[in-house]
Design a protein around this motif. Structure first.
Motif, PDB file in Angstrom:
ATOM      1  N   ASP A 232       0.936  -1.524   0.071  1.00 35.42           N
ATOM      2  CA  ASP A 232      -0.202  -0.051   0.164  1.00 35.42           C
ATOM      3  C   ASP A 232       0.725   1.733   0.002  1.00 35.42           C
ATOM      4  O   ASP A 232       1.760   1.525   1.095  1.00 35.42           O
ATOM      5  CB  ASP A 232      -0.684   0.069   1.151  1.00 35.42           C
ATOM      6  N   SER A 233       0.729   2.007  -0.777  1.00 35.98           N
ATOM      7  CA  SER A 233       1.404   3.331  -0.943  1.00 35.98           C
ATOM      8  C   SER A 233       1.261   3.835   0.386  1.00 35.98           C
ATOM      9  O   SER A 233       2.362   5.317   0.214  1.00 35.98           O
ATOM     10  CB  SER A 233       0.995   4.215  -2.164  1.00 35.98           C
ATOM     11  N   ALA A 234      -0.099   4.112   1.059  1.00 36.24           N
ATOM     12  CA  ALA A 234      -0.365   5.075   1.594  1.00 36.24           C
ATOM     13  C   ALA A 234       0.482   4.603   3.349  1.00 36.24           C
ATOM     14  O   ALA A 234       0.339   5.536   4.057  1.00 36.24           O
ATOM     15  CB  ALA A 234      -1.675   5.010   1.915  1.00 36.24           C
ATOM     16  N   GLN A 235       0.856   3.192   3.019  1.00 29.05           N
ATOM     17  CA  GLN A 235       1.660   3.058   4.285  1.00 29.05           C
ATOM     18  C   GLN A 235       3.144   3.077   4.048  1.00 29.05           C
ATOM     19  O   GLN A 235       4.167   2.126   4.174  1.00 29.05           O
ATOM     20  CB  GLN A 235       0.703   2.202   4.717  1.00 29.05           C
ATOM     21  N   GLY A 236       3.876   3.590   3.378  1.00 28.17           N
ATOM     22  CA  GLY A 236       5.059   4.037   2.876  1.00 28.17           C
ATOM     23  C   GLY A 236       5.485   2.210   1.593  1.00 28.17           C
ATOM     24  O   GLY A 236       6.147   2.177   2.365  1.00 28.17           O
ATOM     25  N   ASN A 237       4.092   1.848   1.578  1.00 24.76           N
ATOM     26  CA  ASN A 237       4.519   0.350   0.449  1.00 24.76           C
ATOM     27  C   ASN A 237       4.723  -0.469   1.441  1.00 24.76           C
ATOM     28  O   ASN A 237       5.877  -2.235   1.120  1.00 24.76           O
ATOM     29  CB  ASN A 237       5.567   0.212  -0.146  1.00 24.76           C
ATOM     30  N   ALA A 238       4.387  -0.467   2.495  1.00 23.53           N
ATOM     31  CA  ALA A 238       4.088  -1.697   3.391  1.00 23.53           C
ATOM     32  C   ALA A 238       2.950  -2.988   2.803  1.00 23.53           C
ATOM     33  O   ALA A 238       2.535  -2.729   1.969  1.00 23.53           O
ATOM     34  CB  ALA A 238       3.381  -1.191   4.622  1.00 23.53           C
ATOM     35  N   VAL A 239       3.698  -4.263   3.196  1.00 23.27           N
ATOM     36  CA  VAL A 239       2.570  -5.326   2.736  1.00 23.27           C
ATOM     37  C   VAL A 239       1.125  -5.685   3.358  1.00 23.27           C
ATOM     38  O   VAL A 239       1.654  -5.447   4.634  1.00 23.27           O
ATOM     39  CB  VAL A 239       3.950  -6.863   2.675  1.00 23.27           C
ATOM     40  N   ILE A 240       0.335  -5.267   2.825  1.00 25.05           N
ATOM     41  CA  ILE A 240      -0.989  -5.307   3.503  1.00 25.05           C
ATOM     42  C   ILE A 240      -0.860  -6.922   3.117  1.00 25.05           C
ATOM     43  O   ILE A 240      -2.691  -7.377   3.239  1.00 25.05           O
ATOM     44  CB  ILE A 240      -1.532  -4.345   2.597  1.00 25.05           C
ATOM     45  N   GLY A 241      -0.980  -7.963   2.189  1.00 32.31           N
ATOM     46  CA  GLY A 241      -1.180  -9.560   1.900  1.00 32.31           C
ATOM     47  C   GLY A 241       0.213 -10.000   0.867  1.00 32.31           C
ATOM     48  O   GLY A 241       0.821  -9.730   0.202  1.00 32.31           O
ATOM     49  N   GLU A 242      -0.410 -11.118   1.074  1.00 32.48           N
ATOM     50  CA  GLU A 242       0.636 -12.230   0.500  1.00 32.48           C
ATOM     51  C   GLU A 242       0.430 -13.848   0.326  1.00 32.48           C
ATOM     52  O   GLU A 242      -0.476 -13.935   1.027  1.00 32.48           O
ATOM     53  CB  GLU A 242       2.051 -12.375   1.446  1.00 32.48           C
ATOM     54  N   TYR A 243       0.206 -14.151  -0.809  1.00 34.95           N
ATOM     55  CA  TYR A 243      -0.365 -15.796  -1.459  1.00 34.95           C
ATOM     56  C   TYR A 243       0.401 -16.174  -2.228  1.00 34.95           C
ATOM     57  O   TYR A 243       1.385 -15.725  -2.554  1.00 34.95           O
ATOM     58  CB  TYR A 243      -1.673 -14.871  -1.807  1.00 34.95           C
ATOM     59  N   THR A 244       0.341 -17.094  -2.204  1.00 33.00           N
ATOM     60  CA  THR A 244       0.902 -18.293  -3.422  1.00 33.00           C
ATOM     61  C   THR A 244      -0.369 -18.440  -4.014  1.00 33.00           C
ATOM     62  O   THR A 244      -0.791 -18.927  -3.615  1.00 33.00           O
ATOM     63  CB  THR A 244       1.627 -19.678  -2.208  1.00 33.00           C
ATOM     64  N   LEU A 245       0.233 -18.287  -5.240  1.00 35.82           N
ATOM     65  CA  LEU A 245      -0.974 -19.203  -6.027  1.00 35.82           C
ATOM     66  C   LEU A 245      -0.040 -20.097  -6.680  1.00 35.82           C
ATOM     67  O   LEU A 245       0.488 -20.148  -8.143  1.00 35.82           O
ATOM     68  CB  LEU A 245      -1.080 -17.828  -7.235  1.00 35.82           C
ATOM     69  N   GLN A 246      -0.739 -21.239  -7.030  1.00 36.86           N
ATOM     70  CA  GLN A 246      -0.751 -22.561  -7.577  1.00 36.86           C
ATOM     71  C   GLN A 246      -1.792 -22.575  -9.210  1.00 36.86           C
ATOM     72  O   GLN A 246      -2.637 -23.313  -8.634  1.00 36.86           O
ATOM     73  CB  GLN A 246      -0.700 -23.953  -6.890  1.00 36.86           C
ATOM     74  N   PHE A 247      -1.255 -23.022 -10.277  1.00 38.27           N
ATOM     75  CA  PHE A 247      -1.933 -23.251 -11.743  1.00 38.27           C
ATOM     76  C   PHE A 247      -1.626 -23.910 -11.587  1.00 38.27           C
ATOM     77  O   PHE A 247      -0.871 -25.214 -11.618  1.00 38.27           O
ATOM     78  CB  PHE A 247      -1.195 -22.385 -12.233  1.00 38.27           C
ATOM     79  N   ASP A 248      -3.335 -24.933 -12.465  1.00 40.94           N
ATOM     80  CA  ASP A 248      -3.271 -25.855 -12.897  1.00 40.94           C
ATOM     81  C   ASP A 248      -2.547 -26.084 -13.823  1.00 40.94           C
ATOM     82  O   ASP A 248      -2.344 -25.740 -15.230  1.00 40.94           O
ATOM     83  CB  ASP A 248      -5.316 -26.440 -12.955  1.00 40.94           C
ATOM     84  N   ASP A 249      -1.780 -27.515 -15.032  1.00 38.68           N
ATOM     85  CA  ASP A 249      -1.902 -27.753 -15.429  1.00 38.68           C
ATOM     86  C   ASP A 249      -2.090 -28.866 -16.401  1.00 38.68           C
ATOM     87  O   ASP A 249      -1.406 -29.578 -18.239  1.00 38.68           O
ATOM     88  CB  ASP A 249      -0.053 -27.985 -16.369  1.00 38.68           C
ATOM     89  N   SER A 250      -3.357 -29.051 -16.143  1.00 34.82           N
ATOM     90  CA  SER A 250      -3.866 -29.958 -16.704  1.00 34.82           C
ATOM     91  C   SER A 250      -4.714 -30.177 -18.096  1.00 34.82           C
ATOM     92  O   SER A 250      -5.343 -28.725 -17.884  1.00 34.82           O
ATOM     93  CB  SER A 250      -5.391 -31.057 -16.221  1.00 34.82           C
ATOM     94  N   ARG A 251      -5.398 -30.993 -18.580  1.00 31.96           N
ATOM     95  CA  ARG A 251      -6.213 -30.859 -20.134  1.00 31.96           C
ATOM     96  C   ARG A 251      -7.256 -30.787 -19.301  1.00 31.96           C
ATOM     97  O   ARG A 251      -7.957 -30.623 -19.184  1.00 31.96           O
ATOM     98  CB  ARG A 251      -5.980 -32.027 -21.187  1.00 31.96           C
ATOM     99  N   GLY A 252      -8.050 -29.634 -20.386  1.00 31.00           N
ATOM    100  CA  GLY A 252      -9.069 -28.749 -19.502  1.00 31.00           C
ATOM    101  C   GLY A 252      -9.425 -27.622 -18.733  1.00 31.00           C
ATOM    102  O   GLY A 252     -10.036 -26.918 -19.271  1.00 31.00           O
ATOM    103  N   SER A 253      -8.149 -27.927 -17.842  1.00 32.94           N
ATOM    104  CA  SER A 253      -8.190 -26.738 -16.705  1.00 32.94           C
ATOM    105  C   SER A 253      -6.838 -26.329 -16.570  1.00 32.94           C
ATOM    106  O   SER A 253      -6.794 -24.984 -15.952  1.00 32.94           O
ATOM    107  CB  SER A 253      -8.712 -27.386 -15.614  1.00 32.94           C
ATOM    108  N   GLY A 254      -5.761 -26.206 -17.567  1.00 29.56           N
ATOM    109  CA  GLY A 254      -5.205 -25.153 -17.919  1.00 29.56           C
ATOM    110  C   GLY A 254      -4.408 -24.174 -17.747  1.00 29.56           C
ATOM    111  O   GLY A 254      -5.565 -23.286 -18.412  1.00 29.56           O
ATOM    112  N   GLY A 255      -4.166 -23.817 -17.190  1.00 26.11           N
ATOM    113  CA  GLY A 255      -3.955 -22.065 -17.107  1.00 26.11           C
ATOM    114  C   GLY A 255      -4.853 -21.435 -15.833  1.00 26.11           C
ATOM    115  O   GLY A 255      -4.873 -20.348 -15.241  1.00 26.11           O
ATOM    116  N   THR A 256      -5.550 -22.433 -15.292  1.00 22.45           N
ATOM    117  CA  THR A 256      -6.641 -21.612 -14.627  1.00 22.45           C
ATOM    118  C   THR A 256      -6.105 -22.003 -13.038  1.00 22.45           C
ATOM    119  O   THR A 256      -4.788 -22.865 -12.362  1.00 22.45           O
ATOM    120  CB  THR A 256      -7.765 -22.398 -14.494  1.00 22.45           C
ATOM    121  N   LEU A 257      -6.381 -21.312 -11.743  1.00 24.64           N
ATOM    122  CA  LEU A 257      -6.153 -21.850 -10.384  1.00 24.64           C
ATOM    123  C   LEU A 257      -6.518 -22.336 -10.176  1.00 24.64           C
ATOM    124  O   LEU A 257      -7.434 -23.478 -10.363  1.00 24.64           O
ATOM    125  CB  LEU A 257      -6.963 -20.190  -9.478  1.00 24.64           C
TER     126      LEU A 257
END
Length: 434
Positions: A232-257
């Motif tokens: 957040d720029s209003a808080q001096g670029n303090a971290v307000i959230g951190e998440y690990t995103l894993q994506f699917d690479d299977s057929r039919g769902s490839g590229g989705t969360l």
């Protein structure tokens, strides 16, 4: 006695028809007066005796009534605060003079229509000096609960034409495509950055800086995993959230969360596809899309590109107009496209509107005959709705009034003839003595 009673009846007839002529004159004179309610005069006989002997004329008496409950037709205008009540009910108004006194109490008046415009102090006032009244809304546009059987909560409506307003951002949608090649062996592993503007509680522009860092394997297959960090720029670029995103690479769902792991910040909800983070001014709901939905964040091809970045909120803007909706809510419109509720105009209803006391400028005051009033939301209960860009026309039917005028003139002449005849008969009686 019979002759004198005839004389009295003739005089009463002259007075009765004179009263009827007065109401007809008033009706015709106000045939073009907006909101005028026609008056009506009725005759009632007075009987002194019902015997079989001599008959004594009792004459006639009159009662006059203003037909306040009779609606007039509506005329379209070009002013948004030209208001008329369509159906049952009255607009609450007060006098301009009472506002100048600053006494805190304002006389309670009723009207069915009015052409209101802001004066030098911002009050919605008609040309005749009547000021529209309503319940003030809170800062968030909601109208608090006010008593309905008294006018104590009503205030003269005052519009600040120099008013500023802004809407803070509370929702954000991050639609981004992350390059699948960045999670393969040999990728450079550089973080990808995206800055999204938002507006704080004061309408100031701030930014949420989103960093996507790929997880690059040393050997083997692609990880299809990213670390998303929000600052957040209003808080001096303090971290307000951190998440690990894993994506699917299977057929039919490839590229989705495939999964979202919360490290810090609000928990991710698969139901809504969103999570909540706290910026300096409060929480913002950020949507990245549901699992395996294909909407929001995706990982496809080798391109990094925002696909759908949206947010609510707006910077500070100036008020440009005011209008009133059918439910009586007064809205202030701003040049940034937002609308804010500033007042609510209730509609006043009474058991007997014709029992109201008529005052100047097509306004009325309650009386014992009208009964106790109640303040309704427009279009609720027995009341009608409020129509903007409209004025109620006079209820006078000129053709009908002219017909009654001819009848009244003939009746008046006939009563004058009765008096003349009685006078001649009395003269004959006097001559007998000679």
């Amino acid at each position: 006695m019979t002759i004198s009673s005839s004389l009295n009846a003739g005089v009463a007839g002259l007075a009765a028809n004179a009263s009827r002529l007065a109401t007809i004159s008033d009706n015709i004179a106000n045939s073009n007066t907006y909101g005028y309610k026609r008056a009506e005069t009725d005759f009632h006989s007075m009987v002194l005796s019902n015997g079989t002997g001599t008959y004594s004329a009792g004459g006639v008496r009159v009662t006059s009534q203003r037909l306040i409950d009779q609606p007039g037709s509506l005329l379209t205008t070009s002013n948004s605060t030209d208001l008329a009540v369509r159906g049952r009910g009255f607009l609450p108004v007060t006098t301009e003079a009472s506002i100048g006194l600053n006494a805190g109490e304002h006389p309670f008046r009723l009207a069915t229509t009015g052409s209101f415009r802001t004066d030098s102090q911002g009050y919605l006032r008609s040309d005749t000096g009547m000021v529209l009244m309503g319940w003030p809304a809170a800062a968030d546009g909601s109208v608090p609960t006010f008593p309905r059987d008294t006018s104590d909560g009503l205030e003269p409506i005052q519009i600040n034409v120099n008013q500023f307003a802004g809407e803070p951002t509370t929702r954000m949608n991050l639609g981004v495509n992350l390059p699948a090649t960045e999670t393969e062996v040999g990728a450079d592993g550089e973080a990808l950055e995206l800055s999204v503007e938002y507006f704080d509680n004061l309408g100031t522009s701030q930014n949420v800086l989103v960093t996507y860092t790929p997880d690059v394997p040393a050997t083997g297959a692609a990880t299809n995993r990213w670390n998303m960090t929000l600052r957040d720029s209003a808080q001096g670029n303090a971290v307000i959230g951190e998440y690990t995103l894993q994506f699917d690479d299977s057929r039919g769902s490839g590229g989705t969360l495939d999964s979202v792991t919360t490290i810090s910040g609000g928990a991710y909800s698969n139901t809504t596809g969103s999570f909540e983070v706290n910026v300096a001014g409060g929480p913002i709901d950020i949507t990245i899309g549901g699992l395996n939905s294909g909407t929001g964040i995706t990982q496809l091809s080798d391109n990094f590109a925002p696909t759908q970045i949206t947010k609510d909120g707006s910077p500070v803007g100036n008020m440009i107009s005011v209008d009133v909706d059918p439910n009586g809510f007064v809205h202030a419109n701003f040049d940034i496209g937002i609308t804010r509720t500033v007042y609510q105009i209730p509609l006043v209803d009474l058991p007997n509107p014709n029992g109201l006391i008529a005052l100047d400028n097509q306004t009325y005051r309650t009386s014992n005959e009208s009964g106790s009033f109640f303040l309704w939301d427009a279009s609720d209960g027995p009341t009608g709705d409020v129509v903007g860009f409209a004025l109620e026309e006079s209820t006078t039917d000129v053709a009908g009034e002219l017909t009654q005028l001819i009848q009244t003139q003939r009746a008046y002449s006939s009563n004058a003839k009765v008096i003349q005849t009685v006078d001649e008969m009395l003269q004959e009686t006097t001559n007998i003595k000679r």
